[in-house]
Write a protein that holds these residues in place. Structure first.
Motif, PDB file in Angstrom:
ATOM      1  N   SER A 400       0.831  -1.261   0.121  1.00 13.19           N
ATOM      2  CA  SER A 400      -0.091   0.035  -0.035  1.00 13.19           C
ATOM      3  C   SER A 400       1.021   1.385  -0.030  1.00 13.19           C
ATOM      4  CB  SER A 400      -1.069  -0.005   1.288  1.00 13.19           C
ATOM      5  OG  SER A 400      -1.700  -1.037   1.269  1.00 13.19           O
ATOM      6  N   HIS A 510      -6.677   0.964  -0.503  1.00 10.40           N
ATOM      7  CA  HIS A 510      -5.946   0.171  -1.455  1.00 10.40           C
ATOM      8  C   HIS A 510      -6.014  -1.185  -1.710  1.00 10.40           C
ATOM      9  CE1 HIS A 510      -2.651  -0.358  -4.361  1.00 10.40           C
ATOM     10  NE2 HIS A 510      -2.044  -1.086  -3.599  1.00 10.40           N
ATOM     11  N   LYS A 552      -4.811   2.527  -5.586  1.00  5.85           N
ATOM     12  CA  LYS A 552      -4.149   3.633  -5.488  1.00  5.85           C
ATOM     13  C   LYS A 552      -2.782   3.416  -6.264  1.00  5.85           C
ATOM     14  CE  LYS A 552      -4.599   6.551  -2.223  1.00  5.85           C
ATOM     15  NZ  LYS A 552      -4.639   7.278  -0.873  1.00  5.85           N
TER      16      LYS A 552
END
Length: 634
Positions: A400, A510, A552
């Motif tokens: 992430s 995410h 993301k």
């Protein structure tokens, strides 16, 4: 040349006390596809060099033979095929296979190579001299051979691996498979190679269609094993029965119900590929590794061989492995599969030895050169996971960003179930590419705020049940629902508003999976792999097609990218098929050449640093010495 152990208890089912067979030294080999049964890719460059004029290249041996005969006549076509068979695989290839530390080859061929073409089939044969040649070369170099009837008379399916691709679907019917003729070819093979000690397996067909009724398929398997044994191949030779696009538990149960314990040394042939179908195209790299581990568990349940496997991965794998380089990804995937396949009672065969140069993941030679395949017994340590919540392996492989929560105003990518990302081109909305570029970027906007902004909701995390709009950061248009399809609209409306349902979470992060439902119609956005687009066919349907993974852009620090699963030396263990017999010290594999038995001297030194003197009571019998020489030299 392989000692077959008839084992007791628990192979076919937990309560079973039936016998199974496992090899003391399982096969670890490669396929010689494209030599005696032609396919695009493995038979390079035959299909490209002899492409029909003004037509697409042939897609199977049948089409190629029709084209060659039409263009060059029967004699010219026969000479082209003869030249291919002479040069495509040579003794030098067998030497390289042995040098890679492999101990076996799987030799696919069509029935026409054995008995000659029938019923007007356009193939050339018989050509048993090439099978003779392969068996002799392997014997000289200490390699075992599995004979593979890869293409049966009439075809065991309508796909190109059997030699004749028949489309559209439904053109081929399972009754076109000439099973009695297939048994004839197996009898010829069994009688001819029964005395060859290095022929240790024979496959009765390859990838039979799942449209063949299970009873008919198991009936053919029963007749095939009986025909092979009666023709002279005893239970020293394993008989391979394919399980393809079927539930292995159902087929094994049907086989046991029909045959009981009548046949010895029978193993089920499975093909473990991770690149075919939407399911595997959409799996993340972590999900592929978990699927490999599940294969290992399956292999512990039944006597099995992995007749074909490769390093090919689905599209989503490469977009969900963080900053991992391609070389590292292939190596990790290859080592994980090899570790799982050590659970197979009869071993595994990589597909294929020869392949197009740019098809690295299918080319055994290239994979060994690059270090993706190894001669050592290594283990890939995956983090523990109980199946609840997100797999911690996902964070290892696809870390992430510093702010993992998906907030209003964040740029995100939307990945659909077959691995592609949603993109906008003018008014059109697609899901056709696997890369993440500017056309694939979207912004979560809170419904009811100003058209271009997110209002006071900016930087607030998207929550379960929120009403949102998705705006393309590429052209500023919003995803909007039409009658069934999704388009990109400049104006906002009720049709561009969606309610967010987050799977297994209250906050969107995410890699989170969401469902987007239009409150105005009740329809849920879904992807369609046939049209590479985004639609809304169904009301209140929250299934696989409706799943959308939100990502993301990850800018993980270098320290995080090194936290991939660790690769360690595999601890010595007793294979399950030997453990059930109570054998505590199985024959190990030479560290430099996995799957190849140790030398006679090394075997005598197992568990002891000094060699014990041989006495009359410990001296092996002549029969035992011959078997030791065969097994250990090979």
């Amino acid at each position: 040349p392989c000692l077959c152990l008839e084992l007791l208890a628990g192979a076919m089912s937990p309560a079973s006390s039936k016998r199974i067979v496992g090899l003391e030294v399982p096969w670890k080999g490669t396929n010689l596809g494209g030599w005696l049964l032609l396919e695009p890719g493995p038979s390079r460059p035959l299909f490209t060099v002899h492409k029909p004029r003004r037509k697409e290249a042939a897609r199977c041996e049948w089409e190629l033979m029709v084209s060659l005969r039409s263009r060059w006549g029967d004699d010219g076509a026969a000479e082209i095929i003869r030249e291919h068979r002479e040069k495509h695989v040579t003794f030098a290839d067998f030497k390289k296979i042995r040098a890679c530390g492999l101990n076996a080859v799987r030799l696919p061929f069509g029935y026409w190579v054995v008995s000659g073409p029938s019923h007007g089939d356009p193939y050339f044969g018989p050509a048993l001299e090439y099978i003779d040649r392969a068996v002799d070369w392997a014997e000289e170099l200490g390699l075992r051979v599995v004979l593979d009837l890869h293409g049966c008379p009439g075809g065991e399916s309508g796909d190109r691996p059997c030699g004749h691709r028949q489309r559209p679907h439904g053109t081929w019917h399972w009754r076109q498979w000439r099973m009695e003729e297939s048994l004839k070819a197996l009898r010829i093979l069994a009688a001819r190679y029964a005395s060859k000690s290095n022929v240790s397996g024979i496959a009765v067909c390859n990838e039979p269609s799942n449209t063949v009724p299970l009873k008919a398929l198991c009936g053919y398997y029963d007749l095939a094993v009986s025909a092979i044994r009666r023709a002279g191949m005893n239970s020293r030779v394993a008989v391979l029965l394919p399980i393809f696009q079927r539930c292995e538990k159902e087929l094994v149960a049907k086989w046991k119900a029909m045959t009981g314990d009548r046949h010895l040394n029978v193993t089920f042939d499975v093909h473990c590929y991770h690149c075919f179908g939407n399911e595997f195209q959409g799996k993340t790299f972590a999900q592929h590794l978990r699927a490999v581990a599940e294969n290992g568990e399956m292999l512990r349940m039944y006597p099995m061989v992995i007749g074909e496997w490769s390093l090919a991965l689905g599209d989503a794998a490469w977009s969900t492995c963080g900053k991992m380089k391609e070389h590292d990804g292939y190596r990790l995937f290859g080592l994980a599969q090899q570790a799982a396949f050590r659970q197979a009672s009869h071993g595994s065969f990589f597909w294929n030895w020869t392949e197009e140069d740019n098809d690295l993941e299918w080319n055994c030679q290239k994979c060994f050169q690059q270090g993706f395949l190894t001669g050592k017994s290594l283990a890939v340590d995956l983090p523990l996971w109980d199946g609840i919540g997100e797999d911690p392996l996902e964070e290892q492989l696809h870390p992430s960003p510093s702010r993992p929560n998906v907030c209003y105003g964040d740029k995100v990518f939307l990945r659909v179930f077959y691995g592609s990302y949603v993109d906008v081109d003018g008014k059109a909305v697609f899901a056709q590419w696997t890369h993440k570029g500017c056309m694939q970027q979207f912004i979560f906007c809170r419904a009811g705020v100003s058209a271009r902004g997110c209002g006071k909701a900016r930087w607030r995390t998207v929550r379960q049940g929120d009403l949102v709009r998705l705006r393309s950061s590429y052209n500023g248009r919003y995803l909007s629902l039409g009658k069934n399809a999704v388009s990109a609209s400049r104006a906002t409306s009720n049709r561009s508003t969606f309610r967010v349902s987050i799977r297994d979470a209250d906050l969107l992060k995410h890699r989170g999976v969401v469902f987007l439902q239009c409150p105005d119609t009740g329809r849920v956005l879904c992807a369609d792999a046939t049209y590479d687009g985004l639609f809304a066919h169904f009301i209140n349907d929250f299934g696989l097609w409706q799943e959308i993974a939100v990502e993301k852009r990850s800018r993980a620090p270098a320290l995080q990218t090194r936290s991939w699963p660790k690769i360690t030396d595999a601890p010595p263990s007793v294979p399950w098929w030997l453990d059930r017999r109570g054998i505590s010290t199985p024959r190990a594999a030479c560290p430099a050449s996995p799957g190849v038995p140790l030398s006679r001297r090394s075997i005598k030194n197992i568990g002891s640093k000094t060699r014990e003197p041989m006495t009359a009571s410990t001296k092996p019998t002549a029969k035992r010495r011959r078997r030791m020489i065969t097994e250990q030299e090979l």
